[in-house]
Design a protein around this motif. Structure first.
Motif, PDB file in Angstrom:
ATOM      1  N   GLU A   1       0.676  -1.187  -0.041  1.00  0.00           N
ATOM      2  CA  GLU A   1       0.016  -0.023  -0.080  1.00  0.00           C
ATOM      3  C   GLU A   1       0.970   1.247   0.027  1.00  0.00           C
ATOM      4  OE1 GLU A   1      -2.491  -1.180   3.233  1.00  0.00           O
ATOM      5  OE2 GLU A   1      -3.866  -2.332   2.085  1.00  0.00           O
ATOM      6  N   ARG A   2       0.458   2.229   0.464  1.00  0.00           N
ATOM      7  CA  ARG A   2       1.232   3.637   0.548  1.00  0.00           C
ATOM      8  C   ARG A   2       2.500   3.527   1.626  1.00  0.00           C
ATOM      9  NH1 ARG A   2      -0.222   7.263  -2.611  1.00  0.00           N
ATOM     10  NH2 ARG A   2      -2.613   7.184  -3.363  1.00  0.00           N
ATOM     11  N   PRO A   3       3.563   4.066   1.156  1.00  0.00           N
ATOM     12  CA  PRO A   3       4.691   4.043   2.156  1.00  0.00           C
ATOM     13  C   PRO A   3       4.375   4.845   3.289  1.00  0.00           C
ATOM     14  CG  PRO A   3       5.327   5.352   0.109  1.00  0.00           C
ATOM     15  CD  PRO A   3       4.095   4.682  -0.011  1.00  0.00           C
ATOM     16  N   ALA A   4       5.024   4.432   4.547  1.00  0.00           N
ATOM     17  CA  ALA A   4       4.796   5.018   5.669  1.00  0.00           C
ATOM     18  C   ALA A   4       5.731   6.250   6.014  1.00  0.00           C
ATOM     19  CB  ALA A   4       4.891   4.179   6.983  1.00  0.00           C
TER      20      ALA A   4
ATOM     21  N   ALA B   1      20.202   4.595  -5.966  1.00  0.00           N
ATOM     22  CA  ALA B   1      19.259   3.226  -6.308  1.00  0.00           C
ATOM     23  C   ALA B   1      18.049   3.908  -6.926  1.00  0.00           C
ATOM     24  CB  ALA B   1      19.092   2.266  -5.676  1.00  0.00           C
ATOM     25  N   VAL B   2      17.464   4.783  -6.197  1.00  0.00           N
ATOM     26  CA  VAL B   2      16.063   5.303  -6.687  1.00  0.00           C
ATOM     27  C   VAL B   2      15.994   6.693  -7.253  1.00  0.00           C
ATOM     28  CG1 VAL B   2      14.909   3.848  -4.790  1.00  0.00           C
ATOM     29  CG2 VAL B   2      15.345   6.222  -4.182  1.00  0.00           C
ATOM     30  N   ASN B   3      17.128   7.186  -7.554  1.00  0.00           N
ATOM     31  CA  ASN B   3      17.375   8.443  -8.179  1.00  0.00           C
ATOM     32  C   ASN B   3      16.797   9.391  -7.288  1.00  0.00           C
ATOM     33  OD1 ASN B   3      18.532   7.331 -10.645  1.00  0.00           O
ATOM     34  ND2 ASN B   3      16.661   6.837 -11.551  1.00  0.00           N
ATOM     35  N   LEU B   4      17.241   9.640  -6.010  1.00  0.00           N
ATOM     36  CA  LEU B   4      16.623  10.936  -5.365  1.00  0.00           C
ATOM     37  C   LEU B   4      17.710  11.421  -4.512  1.00  0.00           C
ATOM     38  CD1 LEU B   4      13.389   9.508  -3.321  1.00  0.00           C
ATOM     39  CD2 LEU B   4      13.665  11.296  -5.329  1.00  0.00           C
ATOM     40  N   THR B   5      19.077  11.398  -5.067  1.00  0.00           N
ATOM     41  CA  THR B   5      20.156  12.197  -4.413  1.00  0.00           C
ATOM     42  C   THR B   5      20.213  13.600  -4.587  1.00  0.00           C
ATOM     43  OG1 THR B   5      21.370  11.869  -6.688  1.00  0.00           O
ATOM     44  CG2 THR B   5      21.522   9.913  -4.985  1.00  0.00           C
ATOM     45  N   ASN B   6      19.152  14.185  -5.168  1.00  0.00           N
ATOM     46  CA  ASN B   6      19.354  15.586  -5.442  1.00  0.00           C
ATOM     47  C   ASN B   6      18.133  16.299  -4.744  1.00  0.00           C
ATOM     48  OD1 ASN B   6      17.258  14.728  -6.919  1.00  0.00           O
ATOM     49  ND2 ASN B   6      17.754  15.951  -8.886  1.00  0.00           N
ATOM     50  N   VAL B   7      17.783  15.656  -3.796  1.00  0.00           N
ATOM     51  CA  VAL B   7      16.458  16.327  -3.194  1.00  0.00           C
ATOM     52  C   VAL B   7      16.804  17.281  -2.067  1.00  0.00           C
ATOM     53  CG1 VAL B   7      14.808  14.765  -3.896  1.00  0.00           C
ATOM     54  CG2 VAL B   7      15.966  14.258  -1.759  1.00  0.00           C
ATOM     55  N   GLY B   8      17.932  17.267  -1.649  1.00  0.00           N
ATOM     56  CA  GLY B   8      18.533  17.953  -0.715  1.00  0.00           C
ATOM     57  C   GLY B   8      17.537  18.165   0.824  1.00  0.00           C
ATOM     58  N   LYS B   9      17.306  19.131   1.128  1.00  0.00           N
ATOM     59  CA  LYS B   9      16.711  19.445   2.445  1.00  0.00           C
ATOM     60  C   LYS B   9      15.099  19.755   2.279  1.00  0.00           C
ATOM     61  CE  LYS B   9      19.979  19.373   4.821  1.00  0.00           C
ATOM     62  NZ  LYS B   9      20.428  18.246   5.931  1.00  0.00           N
TER      63      LYS B   9
ATOM     64  N   LYS C   1      11.243  18.881   2.174  1.00  0.00           N
ATOM     65  CA  LYS C   1      10.446  18.103   3.220  1.00  0.00           C
ATOM     66  C   LYS C   1       9.654  17.068   2.198  1.00  0.00           C
ATOM     67  CE  LYS C   1      11.776  20.292   6.601  1.00  0.00           C
ATOM     68  NZ  LYS C   1      12.664  19.856   7.777  1.00  0.00           N
ATOM     69  N   ILE C   2       9.222  15.921   2.936  1.00  0.00           N
ATOM     70  CA  ILE C   2       8.441  15.045   2.373  1.00  0.00           C
ATOM     71  C   ILE C   2       6.881  15.648   1.695  1.00  0.00           C
ATOM     72  CG2 ILE C   2       7.230  12.739   2.185  1.00  0.00           C
ATOM     73  CD1 ILE C   2      10.352  12.802   2.329  1.00  0.00           C
ATOM     74  N   SER C   3       6.486  16.712   2.458  1.00  0.00           N
ATOM     75  CA  SER C   3       5.212  17.187   2.336  1.00  0.00           C
ATOM     76  C   SER C   3       5.171  18.014   0.765  1.00  0.00           C
ATOM     77  CB  SER C   3       4.839  18.144   3.276  1.00  0.00           C
ATOM     78  OG  SER C   3       5.723  18.927   3.469  1.00  0.00           O
ATOM     79  N   ASP C   4       6.433  18.138   0.369  1.00  0.00           N
ATOM     80  CA  ASP C   4       6.686  18.986  -0.917  1.00  0.00           C
ATOM     81  C   ASP C   4       7.084  18.021  -1.957  1.00  0.00           C
ATOM     82  OD1 ASP C   4       6.249  21.672   0.360  1.00  0.00           O
ATOM     83  OD2 ASP C   4       8.212  21.784   1.022  1.00  0.00           O
ATOM     84  N   PHE C   5       6.996  16.856  -1.527  1.00  0.00           N
ATOM     85  CA  PHE C   5       7.493  15.751  -2.611  1.00  0.00           C
ATOM     86  C   PHE C   5       5.972  15.249  -3.533  1.00  0.00           C
ATOM     87  CE2 PHE C   5      11.227  12.804  -1.304  1.00  0.00           C
ATOM     88  CZ  PHE C   5      12.075  14.030  -0.812  1.00  0.00           C
ATOM     89  N   SER C   6       6.589  15.029  -5.043  1.00  0.00           N
ATOM     90  CA  SER C   6       5.597  14.492  -5.788  1.00  0.00           C
ATOM     91  C   SER C   6       5.057  13.313  -5.359  1.00  0.00           C
ATOM     92  CB  SER C   6       5.832  14.459  -7.084  1.00  0.00           C
ATOM     93  OG  SER C   6       7.089  13.590  -7.223  1.00  0.00           O
ATOM     94  N   LEU C   7       4.002  12.422  -5.942  1.00  0.00           N
ATOM     95  CA  LEU C   7       3.688  11.348  -5.531  1.00  0.00           C
ATOM     96  C   LEU C   7       4.679  10.254  -5.939  1.00  0.00           C
ATOM     97  CD1 LEU C   7       1.571   9.016  -4.574  1.00  0.00           C
ATOM     98  CD2 LEU C   7       0.417   9.201  -6.841  1.00  0.00           C
TER      99      LEU C   7
ATOM    100  N   ARG D   1       7.624  10.265  -3.542  1.00  0.00           N
ATOM    101  CA  ARG D   1       7.174   9.559  -2.405  1.00  0.00           C
ATOM    102  C   ARG D   1       7.180   7.972  -2.787  1.00  0.00           C
ATOM    103  NH1 ARG D   1       2.370  12.889   0.947  1.00  0.00           N
ATOM    104  NH2 ARG D   1       3.183  14.910   0.401  1.00  0.00           N
ATOM    105  N   GLN D   2       6.674   7.677  -3.767  1.00  0.00           N
ATOM    106  CA  GLN D   2       6.971   6.104  -3.993  1.00  0.00           C
ATOM    107  C   GLN D   2       8.110   5.510  -4.294  1.00  0.00           C
ATOM    108  OE1 GLN D   2       3.527   5.328  -3.245  1.00  0.00           O
ATOM    109  NE2 GLN D   2       3.827   3.590  -4.838  1.00  0.00           N
TER     110      GLN D   2
END
Length: 311
Positions: free
Chosen positions: A90-93, A125-133, A135-141, A144-145
């Motif tokens: 289901e959705r990641p916690a 591995a999931v291509n998220l090395t450039n997200v820096g600081k 917050k998850i609230s500002d992530f796209s779906l 987040r996946q």
């Protein structure tokens, strides 16, 4: 890179049944995922896919039957070997007020992971090395996946259990997740059990399929067997499919022509030559809206299966 024996059984269910009152979520499931499999788990909502995945994770206990993981079926052994499995059910916690790295630090503490490089490895591995600081609230779906997938990879799993990991993603996000999973399977030798309602995408990824309907596993088939299971067809779209089909029958003496629910004319490739079909349509002035040669389709195969199953 780990080496895994090709014939190793990663997961096996034997007579697996889960009952809630008089209702069955799973009925007598016999199923095997072997090392190297990308096992596409196909079924409608409520078919039992998530229930089976939760049983693998120890979140739900079966009413009867048993499972084994990496050849172990004792309860205490199962709890130990589950540490070799990554889950995204289901959705990641995730904690929305934390960054990606802070979320991963939290899960490292939960899992007892002390390797300081592990967070960098999974973000890469999931291509998220450039997200820096951020917050998850500002992530796209999609982000987040992918972070949820990073959490599932923290323990360097030999087996991934993924429930609808591409649900709600845009086309570029779907392709990105597919490439990540292909890399994990091909380069890291991770076996994968994955469910998805996007069957066209699942067909591009999986090496084996299991079809579940109303709690029963009704068919297992390899990707190669799927490709051999149905003949190629010439598919034609015109403004008046019935008239066009009759012209082709008369002109080319084709006996077997069908018109699908979407009003697409379908002719088995072995019964007609594509060039002759085109020639007749052009000579008779038939407007062609589309023509292509189809290959066996996972969605059609599944619909044929459940159409013929007990419902």
């Amino acid at each position: 890179m780990r080496s895994v024996l090709v014939d190793t059984t990663i997961f096996e269910a034997t007579g697996l049944t889960k009952q809630y009152g008089i209702a069955f979520a799973l009925q007598d499931i016999n199923m095997i995922v072997r090392a190297g499999d990308i096992y596409g788990f196909v079924g409608e909502n409520g078919a039992g896919k998530t229930t089976l995945m939760k049983i693998i994770g120890g979140l739900v206990h079966p009413t009867s039957g048993k499972i084994s993981l990496f050849g172990k079926d004792d309860k205490n052994q199962l709890d130990l070997v589950r540490r070799q499995i990554g889950f995204l059910i289901e959705r990641p916690a995730l904690y929305p007020h934390l960054t990606a790295e802070e979320n991963l630090i939290f899960y490292c503490q939960i899992y007892g992971i002390n390797d300081p490089n592990r967070i960098t490895d999974v973000l890469q591995a999931v291509n998220l090395t450039n997200v820096g600081k951020k917050k998850i609230s500002d992530f796209s779906l999609g982000m987040r996946q992918r972070l949820g997938l990073a959490v599932a990879l923290l323990n360097d799993p030999k087996f991934l259990v993924l429930d609808e990991p591409i649900n709600g993603l845009d086309p570029s996000g779907i392709v990105e997740v597919r490439k990540i999973l292909e890399y994990l399977a091909n380069e890291k030798k991770v076996s994968i059990l994955i469910s998805s309602h996007i069957l066209s995408e699942l067909q591009l990824l999986a090496t084996k399929f299991g079809f579940i309907h109303k709690g029963r596993l009704i068919k297992e088939i390899s990707a190669d067997e799927l490709l051999k299971s149905a003949e190629k067809q010439i598919c034609i779209r015109t403004p008046d499919p019935e008239v066009t089909a009759q012209i082709l029958k008369d002109e080319l003496q084709i006996e077997y022509i069908t018109i699908s629910e979407t009003e697409e004319i379908q002719i088995p490739k072995e019964n007609a030559d594509l060039e002759k079909v085109m020639s007749v349509l052009l000579q008779r002035g038939i407007q062609i809206q589309g023509i292509n040669l189809s290959t066996p389709n996972l969605e059609n195969y599944y619909m044929d299966l459940i159409g013929g199953s007990n419902s």
